[in-house]
Design a protein around this motif. Structure first.
Motif, PDB file in Angstrom:
ATOM      1  N   GLU A  14       1.365  -1.284   0.152  1.00  0.00           N
ATOM      2  CA  GLU A  14      -0.188   0.320  -0.904  1.00  0.00           C
ATOM      3  C   GLU A  14       0.530   1.247  -0.042  1.00  0.00           C
ATOM      4  N   LEU A  15       2.521   1.125   0.867  1.00  0.00           N
ATOM      5  CA  LEU A  15       3.110   2.434   0.740  1.00  0.00           C
ATOM      6  C   LEU A  15       2.983   2.417  -0.243  1.00  0.00           C
ATOM      7  N   MET A  16       3.926   1.961  -1.234  1.00  0.00           N
ATOM      8  CA  MET A  16       4.972   1.465  -1.708  1.00  0.00           C
ATOM      9  C   MET A  16       4.358   1.992  -3.514  1.00  0.00           C
ATOM     10  N   ALA A  17       2.863   1.935  -3.448  1.00  0.00           N
ATOM     11  CA  ALA A  17       1.787   2.574  -4.349  1.00  0.00           C
ATOM     12  C   ALA A  17       1.800   3.828  -4.156  1.00  0.00           C
ATOM     13  N   ASP A  18       2.114   4.339  -3.080  1.00  0.00           N
ATOM     14  CA  ASP A  18       1.740   5.499  -2.713  1.00  0.00           C
ATOM     15  C   ASP A  18       2.902   6.712  -3.622  1.00  0.00           C
ATOM     16  N   GLU A  19       3.963   5.815  -3.740  1.00  0.00           N
ATOM     17  CA  GLU A  19       5.487   6.979  -4.415  1.00  0.00           C
ATOM     18  C   GLU A  19       4.919   6.202  -5.657  1.00  0.00           C
ATOM     19  N   SER A  20       6.494   7.514  -6.291  1.00  0.00           N
ATOM     20  CA  SER A  20       5.890   7.331  -7.718  1.00  0.00           C
ATOM     21  C   SER A  20       6.843   6.280  -8.716  1.00  0.00           C
ATOM     22  N   GLU A  21       5.921   6.069  -9.873  1.00  0.00           N
ATOM     23  CA  GLU A  21       6.243   4.786 -10.448  1.00  0.00           C
ATOM     24  C   GLU A  21       7.658   4.888 -10.685  1.00  0.00           C
ATOM     25  N   GLY A  22       7.877   3.356 -10.159  1.00  0.00           N
ATOM     26  CA  GLY A  22       9.404   3.535 -11.070  1.00  0.00           C
ATOM     27  C   GLY A  22      10.290   4.018  -9.963  1.00  0.00           C
ATOM     28  N   GLY A  44      13.020   1.674   4.241  1.00  0.00           N
ATOM     29  CA  GLY A  44      13.274   2.959   4.181  1.00  0.00           C
ATOM     30  C   GLY A  44      12.597   2.536   2.757  1.00  0.00           C
ATOM     31  N   PHE A  45      12.769   2.161   1.488  1.00  0.00           N
ATOM     32  CA  PHE A  45      12.377   1.850  -0.069  1.00  0.00           C
ATOM     33  C   PHE A  45      13.398   2.223  -0.118  1.00  0.00           C
ATOM     34  N   ASP A  46      14.006   1.597  -1.572  1.00  0.00           N
ATOM     35  CA  ASP A  46      15.173   1.822  -2.286  1.00  0.00           C
ATOM     36  C   ASP A  46      14.388   1.661  -4.164  1.00  0.00           C
ATOM     37  N   ARG A  47      15.625   1.745  -4.793  1.00  0.00           N
ATOM     38  CA  ARG A  47      15.392   1.552  -6.047  1.00  0.00           C
ATOM     39  C   ARG A  47      15.655   0.461  -6.490  1.00  0.00           C
ATOM     40  N   GLY A  48      16.540  -0.299  -5.134  1.00  0.00           N
ATOM     41  CA  GLY A  48      17.169  -1.537  -5.900  1.00  0.00           C
ATOM     42  C   GLY A  48      18.049  -2.170  -5.250  1.00  0.00           C
TER      43      GLY A  48
END
Length: 131
Positions: A14-22, A44-48
């Motif tokens: 759900e939180l990832m869906a709120d972030e900018s695509e890609g 935290g979220f990261d690009r990869g």
């Protein structure tokens, strides 16, 4: 290595869906020095993944862990708890010897720090600064 409960996976997605695509594709979990008990968690979220990262998938969530943090997190479970005191992520970590009252910082069991190639972390101060 680390598991994510179904409840936590739903919240993370759900939180990832709120972030900018890609912009993000993984959840990064790490251990940092600090906190009133010696170590604290960082989510935290990261690009990869980066070179040397451990990468797992649990309940549809890709999780990356840096090599330093991996021994401290081995066998841990990430959960999302909605309790009377508030909602948030909780990390159930079998490598914890002692934790502060709110659970955001901890002291690792004796053998874990040596396995990670770091000196044993101890808490020099008194009491927990968490409220």
């Amino acid at each position: 290595m680390v598991t994510v409960t179904e409840n936590a996976a739903r919240k993370i997605q759900e939180l990832m869906a709120d972030e900018s695509e890609g912009e993000i594709s993984v959840l990064r979990i790490a251990i940092q020095g600090g906190g009133c008990s010696g170590f604290q968690y960082a989510l935290g979220f990261d690009r990869g993944p980066q070179d040397g990262d451990n990468e797992i998938e649990s309940n549809g969530v890709r999780v990356v862990i840096d090599p330093f943090s991996a021994p401290y997190l081995a066998g841990s479970e990430i959960d999302f708890v909605d309790a009377l005191m508030g909602a948030g992520f909780a990390i159930n970590n079998p490598n914890v010897q002692a934790a502060c009252g709110c659970g955001s910082s901890f002291q690792a069991k004796e053998g874990v720090a040596e396995a990670a190639g770091a000196g044993a972390q101890t808490h020099a101060g008194g009491g927990c600064g968490c409220h």
